[in-house]
Design an enzyme around this catalytic site. Structure first.
Site, PDB file in Angstrom:
ATOM      1  N   THR A 153       0.825  -1.199   0.000  1.00  0.00           N
ATOM      2  CA  THR A 153       0.000   0.000   0.000  1.00  0.00           C
ATOM      3  C   THR A 153       0.867   1.260   0.000  1.00  0.00           C
ATOM      4  OG1 THR A 153      -1.763  -1.132   1.114  1.00  0.00           O
ATOM      5  CG2 THR A 153      -1.620   1.210   1.542  1.00  0.00           C
ATOM      6  N   ARG A 163     -13.520  -8.489  -0.361  1.00  0.00           N
ATOM      7  CA  ARG A 163     -12.759  -8.083   0.829  1.00  0.00           C
ATOM      8  C   ARG A 163     -12.243  -6.634   0.685  1.00  0.00           C
ATOM      9  NH1 ARG A 163      -7.521  -5.916   2.152  1.00  0.00           N
ATOM     10  NH2 ARG A 163      -7.013  -6.574   4.260  1.00  0.00           N
ATOM     11  N   VAL A 164     -12.434  -5.853   1.727  1.00  0.00           N
ATOM     12  CA  VAL A 164     -11.927  -4.487   1.770  1.00  0.00           C
ATOM     13  C   VAL A 164     -11.092  -4.355   3.041  1.00  0.00           C
ATOM     14  CG1 VAL A 164     -12.545  -2.049   1.928  1.00  0.00           C
ATOM     15  CG2 VAL A 164     -13.928  -3.577   0.523  1.00  0.00           C
ATOM     16  N   GLY A 165      -9.931  -3.719   2.929  1.00  0.00           N
ATOM     17  CA  GLY A 165      -9.053  -3.556   4.090  1.00  0.00           C
ATOM     18  C   GLY A 165      -9.251  -2.219   4.785  1.00  0.00           C
ATOM     19  N   ASP A 166      -8.221  -1.778   5.465  1.00  0.00           N
ATOM     20  CA  ASP A 166      -8.300  -0.545   6.256  1.00  0.00           C
ATOM     21  C   ASP A 166      -8.083   0.707   5.418  1.00  0.00           C
ATOM     22  OD1 ASP A 166      -5.621  -1.594   5.928  1.00  0.00           O
ATOM     23  OD2 ASP A 166      -4.948   0.053   7.209  1.00  0.00           O
ATOM     24  N   THR A 181      -0.219   1.142   6.854  1.00  0.00           N
ATOM     25  CA  THR A 181      -0.015   0.001   5.948  1.00  0.00           C
ATOM     26  C   THR A 181       0.244  -1.266   6.754  1.00  0.00           C
ATOM     27  OG1 THR A 181       1.381  -0.990   4.242  1.00  0.00           O
ATOM     28  CG2 THR A 181       2.441   0.636   5.674  1.00  0.00           C
ATOM     29  N   GLY A 182      -0.352  -2.343   6.338  1.00  0.00           N
ATOM     30  CA  GLY A 182      -0.163  -3.599   7.061  1.00  0.00           C
ATOM     31  C   GLY A 182      -1.383  -4.472   6.899  1.00  0.00           C
ATOM     32  N   GLY A 221      -4.664  -5.283   7.015  1.00  0.00           N
ATOM     33  CA  GLY A 221      -5.811  -4.398   7.186  1.00  0.00           C
ATOM     34  C   GLY A 221      -6.796  -4.829   8.256  1.00  0.00           C
TER      35      GLY A 221
HETATM   36  N1  ASP Z   1      -3.537  -2.370   4.547  1.00  0.00           N
HETATM   37  C1  ASP Z   1      -3.742  -2.924   3.234  1.00  0.00           C
HETATM   38  C2  ASP Z   1      -4.967  -3.810   3.248  1.00  0.00           C
HETATM   39  O1  ASP Z   1      -5.144  -4.551   4.194  1.00  0.00           O
HETATM   40  C3  ASP Z   1      -2.596  -3.722   2.752  1.00  0.00           C
HETATM   41  C4  ASP Z   1      -1.277  -3.027   2.763  1.00  0.00           C
HETATM   42  O2  ASP Z   1      -1.014  -2.187   3.606  1.00  0.00           O
HETATM   43  O3  ASP Z   1      -0.472  -3.338   1.878  1.00  0.00           O
HETATM   44  O4  ASP Z   1      -5.706  -3.795   2.287  1.00  0.00           O
END
Ligand code: ASP
Length: 313
Positions: free
Chosen positions: A179, A207-210, A230-231, A233
């Site tokens: 991200t 699926r949707v992340g943070d 980032t991480g 999610g």
């Molecule tokens: N945070 C992002 C997600 O979970 C992934 C990422 O940080 O690369 O969609």
């Protein structure tokens, strides 16, 4: 101003000098283009959107052009932007074929009564506002495709920048978060944050992340700070990370550094959530903590040279 290009198991041992240089130059370019706008007296919002747009156009990062493949071999992108003055925000999730999802997030913020649009409706809105669409081929990248084939084979949902250690991770080879995000403080004292992602390799079921979630992956408030995460999610959503950094500052009176430390190295760690964030406060302090092996990151302050790092030093 600070930017990130994702966190994960990014190890020097797995990086060639050439690749490292490529990442660093890409981070430098995005930072400098955003910073140039701040220097010209433009808004923090313009600067973070510009930096993220540049990273979205770079296939090295998991956003825009470099977005990872979903389970069905498509690209579904998420992005958000927030400005600290009036707590204005725009966000978008699960869009395909939009060249720059961060620009769509900004158009939603500036030109709609809504904060968050998703999927088909968001694409209709993008079309109406003449955002640039690209064909599927534009988003094709052999490296990402190999990652995806590997994830499919192992039936794993993977983050973008983490090299999966066979001894630690059930035999997978790659697991990374790629991200991208930016935070900035402008000459008028306004803060802004933006984040953009292709999400997880092999993700399914919409699926949707943070990243598009205001408060989880992105937050900005002139009273406190601007944050982009980032991480993994799922953990950032459960910990409401970005807003919690701000809340610790606003209500708990913690410094930016202490608030970030609390969230990234205590709260997330206690949930076993991996990743990091970048944050800047109203006094131009910058924090870029991560609990993973590495995080692509860079920052610049007035009168100083850019500082670009990848690993834990
Ligand atoms: N945070 C992002 C997600 O979970 C992934 C990422 O940080 O690369 O969609």
């Amino acid at each position: 101003m600070a930017i990130h290009g994702g966190a994960g198991t990014i190890l020097k041992a797995n990086m060639t000098d050439e690749k490292e240089m490529l990442y660093k130059n890409s981070l430098r370019e995005a930072l400098e283009e955003g910073w140039e706008l701040i220097q010209q007296g433009k808004s923090a919002t313009d600067a973070v959107v510009k930096a993220v747009e540049i990273l979205e156009n770079n296939p090295l990062f998991n956003a825009g052009k470099g977005s990872v493949f979903t389970n069905s071999g498509k690209h579904e992108m998420d992005a958000s932007v927030m400005e600290g003055k009036y707590l204005n925000a725009g966000a978008v999730s699960s869009v395909s074929n939009i060249k720059n999802p961060v620009l769509l997030a900004k158009v939603i913020m500036d030109n709609s009564d809504f904060v968050y649009l998703s999927g088909k409706g968001a694409q209709e809105f993008a079309d109406k506002h003449k955002l640039v669409f690209e064909k599927d081929e534009y988003f094709f990248d052999q490296f990402r495709y190999d990652q995806y084939s590997n994830a499919l084979k192992n039936d794993k949902t993977m983050l973008d920048h983490t090299v999966i250690d066979e001894s630690e991770n059930d035999g997978d080879k790659e697991k990374k978060f790629g991200t991208v995000g930016a935070v900035a403080l402008d000459k008028d004292g306004n803060l802004a944050a933006a984040t953009s992602t292709g999400g997880l390799t092999n993700k399914k079921y919409g699926r949707v992340g943070d990243s598009p979630l205001i408060g989880s992956g992105t937050y900005a408030n002139n009273k406190t700070c601007a944050v982009s995460c980032t991480g993994e999610g799922e953990y950032f959503i459960r910990a409401v990370c970005a807003y919690d950094v701000s809340a610790l500052m606003e209500y708990g009176k913690l410094s930016l550094e202490d608030a970030c430390e609390e969230i990234v190295n205590r709260k997330l760690v206690s949930l076993k959530g991996e990743g990091g964030l970048i944050a800047i406060d109203k006094n131009c302090n910058i924090a870029m903590p991560f609990n993973s092996k590495g995080m692509y990151r860079a920052f610049i302050k007035s009168g100083q040279k850019p500082e670009i790092s990848i690993y834990r030093d």
